[in-house]
Design a protein around this motif. Sequence first.
Motif, PDB file in Angstrom:
ATOM      1  N   HIS A 268      -3.066   0.166 -28.469  1.00  0.00           N
ATOM      2  CA  HIS A 268      -4.433   0.677 -28.613  1.00  0.00           C
ATOM      3  C   HIS A 268      -4.782   0.951 -30.073  1.00  0.00           C
ATOM      4  CE1 HIS A 268      -4.398   0.970 -24.299  1.00  0.00           C
ATOM      5  NE2 HIS A 268      -3.395   1.842 -24.319  1.00  0.00           N
ATOM      6  N   LEU A 269      -4.594  -0.044 -30.910  1.00  0.00           N
ATOM      7  CA  LEU A 269      -4.922   0.115 -32.327  1.00  0.00           C
ATOM      8  C   LEU A 269      -6.254  -0.547 -32.634  1.00  0.00           C
ATOM      9  CD1 LEU A 269      -1.513  -0.653 -34.124  1.00  0.00           C
ATOM     10  CD2 LEU A 269      -2.464   1.573 -33.486  1.00  0.00           C
ATOM     11  N   THR A 270      -6.989   0.045 -33.557  1.00  0.00           N
ATOM     12  CA  THR A 270      -8.217  -0.579 -34.022  1.00  0.00           C
ATOM     13  C   THR A 270      -7.850  -1.770 -34.907  1.00  0.00           C
ATOM     14  OG1 THR A 270      -8.345   0.713 -36.054  1.00  0.00           O
ATOM     15  CG2 THR A 270      -9.319   1.695 -34.061  1.00  0.00           C
ATOM     16  N   PRO A 271      -8.788  -2.686 -35.135  1.00  0.00           N
ATOM     17  CA  PRO A 271      -8.476  -3.828 -36.019  1.00  0.00           C
ATOM     18  C   PRO A 271      -7.981  -3.394 -37.401  1.00  0.00           C
ATOM     19  CG  PRO A 271     -10.507  -4.255 -34.822  1.00  0.00           C
ATOM     20  CD  PRO A 271     -10.127  -2.826 -34.510  1.00  0.00           C
ATOM     21  N   ARG A 272      -8.616  -2.340 -37.938  1.00  0.00           N
ATOM     22  CA  ARG A 272      -8.188  -1.889 -39.268  1.00  0.00           C
ATOM     23  C   ARG A 272      -6.784  -1.289 -39.228  1.00  0.00           C
ATOM     24  NH1 ARG A 272      -7.183  -2.383 -44.354  1.00  0.00           N
ATOM     25  NH2 ARG A 272      -7.316  -0.445 -45.570  1.00  0.00           N
ATOM     26  N   GLN A 273      -6.494  -0.492 -38.171  1.00  0.00           N
ATOM     27  CA  GLN A 273      -5.159   0.072 -38.028  1.00  0.00           C
ATOM     28  C   GLN A 273      -4.118  -1.030 -37.882  1.00  0.00           C
ATOM     29  OE1 GLN A 273      -5.892   2.568 -34.614  1.00  0.00           O
ATOM     30  NE2 GLN A 273      -6.153   4.421 -35.873  1.00  0.00           N
ATOM     31  N   LYS A 274      -4.446  -2.045 -37.109  1.00  0.00           N
ATOM     32  CA  LYS A 274      -3.518  -3.171 -36.927  1.00  0.00           C
ATOM     33  C   LYS A 274      -3.299  -3.903 -38.250  1.00  0.00           C
ATOM     34  CE  LYS A 274      -2.556  -6.964 -33.725  1.00  0.00           C
ATOM     35  NZ  LYS A 274      -1.892  -7.780 -34.744  1.00  0.00           N
ATOM     36  N   GLU A 275      -4.373  -4.022 -39.038  1.00  0.00           N
ATOM     37  CA  GLU A 275      -4.261  -4.696 -40.329  1.00  0.00           C
ATOM     38  C   GLU A 275      -3.305  -3.942 -41.259  1.00  0.00           C
ATOM     39  OE1 GLU A 275      -7.094  -5.612 -44.220  1.00  0.00           O
ATOM     40  OE2 GLU A 275      -8.032  -5.223 -42.266  1.00  0.00           O
ATOM     41  N   VAL A 276      -3.429  -2.618 -41.284  1.00  0.00           N
ATOM     42  CA  VAL A 276      -2.556  -1.808 -42.150  1.00  0.00           C
ATOM     43  C   VAL A 276      -1.111  -1.880 -41.657  1.00  0.00           C
ATOM     44  CG1 VAL A 276      -2.046   0.540 -42.923  1.00  0.00           C
ATOM     45  CG2 VAL A 276      -4.419  -0.271 -42.861  1.00  0.00           C
ATOM     46  N   LEU A 277      -0.923  -1.827 -40.330  1.00  0.00           N
ATOM     47  CA  LEU A 277       0.435  -1.885 -39.793  1.00  0.00           C
ATOM     48  C   LEU A 277       1.072  -3.246 -40.063  1.00  0.00           C
ATOM     49  CD1 LEU A 277       2.619  -0.370 -38.232  1.00  0.00           C
ATOM     50  CD2 LEU A 277       1.647  -1.302 -36.113  1.00  0.00           C
ATOM     51  N   ASP A 278       0.278  -4.318 -39.911  1.00  0.00           N
ATOM     52  CA  ASP A 278       0.801  -5.662 -40.206  1.00  0.00           C
ATOM     53  C   ASP A 278       1.193  -5.790 -41.680  1.00  0.00           C
ATOM     54  OD1 ASP A 278       0.501  -6.448 -37.606  1.00  0.00           O
ATOM     55  OD2 ASP A 278      -1.421  -7.468 -37.909  1.00  0.00           O
ATOM     56  N   TRP A 279       0.416  -5.121 -42.541  1.00  0.00           N
ATOM     57  CA  TRP A 279       0.747  -5.143 -43.972  1.00  0.00           C
ATOM     58  C   TRP A 279       2.136  -4.545 -44.208  1.00  0.00           C
ATOM     59  CZ3 TRP A 279       1.978  -1.219 -47.362  1.00  0.00           C
ATOM     60  CH2 TRP A 279       2.026  -1.551 -48.710  1.00  0.00           C
ATOM     61  N   LEU A 280       2.419  -3.397 -43.555  1.00  0.00           N
ATOM     62  CA  LEU A 280       3.719  -2.752 -43.732  1.00  0.00           C
ATOM     63  C   LEU A 280       4.825  -3.605 -43.127  1.00  0.00           C
ATOM     64  CD1 LEU A 280       5.338  -0.273 -44.685  1.00  0.00           C
ATOM     65  CD2 LEU A 280       4.962   0.728 -42.420  1.00  0.00           C
ATOM     66  N   LYS A 281       4.535  -4.222 -41.978  1.00  0.00           N
ATOM     67  CA  LYS A 281       5.537  -5.064 -41.328  1.00  0.00           C
ATOM     68  C   LYS A 281       5.952  -6.212 -42.258  1.00  0.00           C
ATOM     69  CE  LYS A 281       4.607  -6.222 -37.093  1.00  0.00           C
ATOM     70  NZ  LYS A 281       4.099  -6.967 -35.889  1.00  0.00           N
ATOM     71  N   GLN A 282       4.971  -6.776 -42.953  1.00  0.00           N
ATOM     72  CA  GLN A 282       5.253  -7.878 -43.872  1.00  0.00           C
ATOM     73  C   GLN A 282       5.895  -7.380 -45.171  1.00  0.00           C
ATOM     74  OE1 GLN A 282       1.811 -10.190 -44.847  1.00  0.00           O
ATOM     75  NE2 GLN A 282       2.949 -11.756 -45.939  1.00  0.00           N
ATOM     76  N   GLN A 283       5.464  -6.201 -45.640  1.00  0.00           N
ATOM     77  CA  GLN A 283       5.939  -5.645 -46.906  1.00  0.00           C
ATOM     78  C   GLN A 283       7.373  -5.151 -46.802  1.00  0.00           C
ATOM     79  OE1 GLN A 283       3.940  -5.746 -49.487  1.00  0.00           O
ATOM     80  NE2 GLN A 283       4.880  -4.426 -51.031  1.00  0.00           N
ATOM     81  N   GLY A 284       7.745  -4.621 -45.615  1.00  0.00           N
ATOM     82  CA  GLY A 284       9.057  -4.006 -45.471  1.00  0.00           C
ATOM     83  C   GLY A 284       9.016  -2.551 -45.902  1.00  0.00           C
ATOM     84  N   PRO A 285      10.148  -1.826 -45.886  1.00  0.00           N
ATOM     85  CA  PRO A 285      10.162  -0.416 -46.293  1.00  0.00           C
ATOM     86  C   PRO A 285       9.475  -0.229 -47.641  1.00  0.00           C
ATOM     87  CG  PRO A 285      12.283  -1.041 -45.390  1.00  0.00           C
ATOM     88  CD  PRO A 285      11.489  -2.301 -45.494  1.00  0.00           C
ATOM     89  N   THR A 286       8.496   0.692 -47.671  1.00  0.00           N
ATOM     90  CA  THR A 286       7.610   0.834 -48.823  1.00  0.00           C
ATOM     91  C   THR A 286       7.547   2.292 -49.265  1.00  0.00           C
ATOM     92  OG1 THR A 286       6.264  -1.002 -48.026  1.00  0.00           O
ATOM     93  CG2 THR A 286       5.240   0.464 -49.638  1.00  0.00           C
ATOM     94  N   GLY A 287       7.496   2.511 -50.579  1.00  0.00           N
ATOM     95  CA  GLY A 287       7.361   3.863 -51.118  1.00  0.00           C
ATOM     96  C   GLY A 287       6.155   4.573 -50.536  1.00  0.00           C
ATOM     97  N   LEU A 288       6.301   5.887 -50.336  1.00  0.00           N
ATOM     98  CA  LEU A 288       5.267   6.657 -49.646  1.00  0.00           C
ATOM     99  C   LEU A 288       3.934   6.609 -50.382  1.00  0.00           C
ATOM    100  CD1 LEU A 288       4.670   8.501 -47.239  1.00  0.00           C
ATOM    101  CD2 LEU A 288       5.315  10.457 -48.668  1.00  0.00           C
TER     102      LEU A 288
END
Length: 721
Positions: free
Chosen positions: A133-153
């Motif tokens: 139940h994610l909005t398109p924008r939330q999904k976009e941000v999550l996909d970014w992290l999935k592709q980026q890998g562990p990222t600084g806070l």
Amino acid sequence: MRVAKVWIEHPVLQLDQVYSYDALQLPAEKGKRVIVDFNGRQIVGFVDEVAEVEDPAKTLAKGRPLKPILAVLDENALITPELFDLAKWMAKDTLSPVISCFQAMLPSKLKPKSSNQKIKMEQIAVYVADHPHLTPRQKEVLDWLKQQGPTGLSLWRKQSPAITRTLEKLGCVRLDSRTVKASVPQAAQAEAFLPLNADQQRVVHEIETSSKAVMLLHGVTGSGKTEVYLHLARQVLNQGKQVLILVPEISLTPQMVARVKGRFPTEVAIYHSALNNQQKYEQYCRVFEKQASIVVGTRSAVFMPFDHLGLIILDEEHDSSYKQDSLPQYHCRDIAIHRAQYFGCKVILGSATPSLESYARALKGVYGLTELKERVNRQLPVCTVVDMKNQSRSQSGILSDELKQKIAERLDRKEQVILLLNRRGYSPLIKCGQCGETLQCPHCDVALSYHKSINKMKCHLCGSEYPLITVCPKCGSRTFAAPGYGTQKLEEEAARLFPQARILRMDADTTSRKLAHQTLLEQFGRHEADILVGTQMIAKGLDYPQVTLVGILNADAGTARPDFRSVEMTFDLIMQAAGRSGRSSTPGEVIIQAFDPNHFAVAAGSRQDYSGFFYQEMQYRHLGGYPPYTYLIALTFSDSHPERPKQSAQWFAQALRQTDAFKVLGPSDLFKLQDRYRSRLVLKSKNLDQMKAVLSQVLEEYRSQRAQAHLSIDVNPLILD
């Protein structure tokens, strides 16, 4: 039951052994640091091995059950198996405690000390799972992290503070922590490799085809040795292997780093003492995690955790900075050669003035020998020796008429000048003009030097500082004078004579701050200064096209030192410093000021005649029975009690003289250093292994004594002042 054998962090020779601990409950492994209870104290140890033990007798210590390991500090073993074996070999080779060798290998943040420093950590965002139940924008941000890998806070929050926190609450992302990583340089356009001339191509071919594991590259200053290193490094990297390039001084590192990074932009790790502890840890981890293929560094970089080493280069291999002067007293060259044997790779020892030992081994065929006998520009600088005894007493005595004239000419032509004086401070001593009293350091038996820039007296051995005294404590007169001169007075004199010149000074006083070496050299390289004044740190490795004049002051001062290498070091300094001049198309000159211009070290240095110096100095070494004709081991006893070092040295000498297998020289009293009295023995023989064997036996008995002085052992010492 799992039993761990642990080296504890105690460098005392009596404790140079492993101790058994119960490792059943914790993941202790070879090479990891652990916390253990040792005589009621919690200290850090290093796991040597872990074994399953079924015999109940082996799970007891003095009839009691083994103490458990209290904690394991490392997730992964810090020391590779190859480095582990190296530490044990180094302990035998230098007659040092094993734990001290482990300590020498690791950056400060990882050293096995009870007061170990905390490693800098950072918070990171880690992708966990998607959510239906994610909005398109939330999904976009999550996909970014999935592709980026562990990222600084901080970078994660920048995507959207509100959305990122929502994703964390939904369990799509978790916050974790990790050690701070070294920033990897962004990919840049690599510089083109310069074409090699015929001599350089010949040298590369000889190194590649030689059957010798160690190659001595004897090349005159400005002959293009660095370009040879870079071409060889490229070939090794193309084979998927790693390269280690060592330089002796921090002052040389920036230029070498710049050239290496220019050819290999993203593959270089840097390691030297000017880095802070966190930076050293980060660079160590880059190599450990195979993120860097080339390491450029000073002596301690020889211990970086390589796993596929293909080439080791020691630039300026003759330099005394490659010898560690504290426990364990290893020579970087020996460590490099031993590691190269393990990896089956070559070691290149490069220098315009190779150590007598290395050149003698090359002539005997122990090492391979290849030479670059001409500069790239085919012209060596013209050297003139000035006899300072003939200078007018009315003059300052610092700069000769010839040198002043040459400096003025260079300034008129907008060229640059280097002035070398291997003595820092304003004056080397403070002396009463009435009674001759010289002010000495109360902690060391040496004269205090005057530093005008801070108007204080300094001890150059222990670093103590004192307010300037104007009244003689012995006779009460006010006739104190500061005879002689150091780099501060030279800088002042140059500014007085050439007020229009921009002057930089580079010595231990001006380079104490972080990155000071690099800043000063970059300023000089951009021609923001006309004259560079400095100590021996500016004598080697530096390459500035606009430098067409080098002045070497007090060139023969080193020959007065009571050390068998003093003449060799004097020659090296003259020849290396002279090599900074005329490295481009403009011809260079060198003015050498000396009080004994006929000394063969001065004469050979002015002619750039390494071969002539080598054969003459080797005659003296042979007559005196000094290296490379013999091996030496120096034993230095020290204690705050004035008589104890001498008594310990006498006992040791008597025990060693039970055998006539080698000579025992001494005991000799040395000057006091940091409130500790010292006495020394020197062992001399053509059989180093035999000396070590006998010495090890006597050491066992010496350790059992109670009132013993502290003993420092230096195998193959470089300096015997």
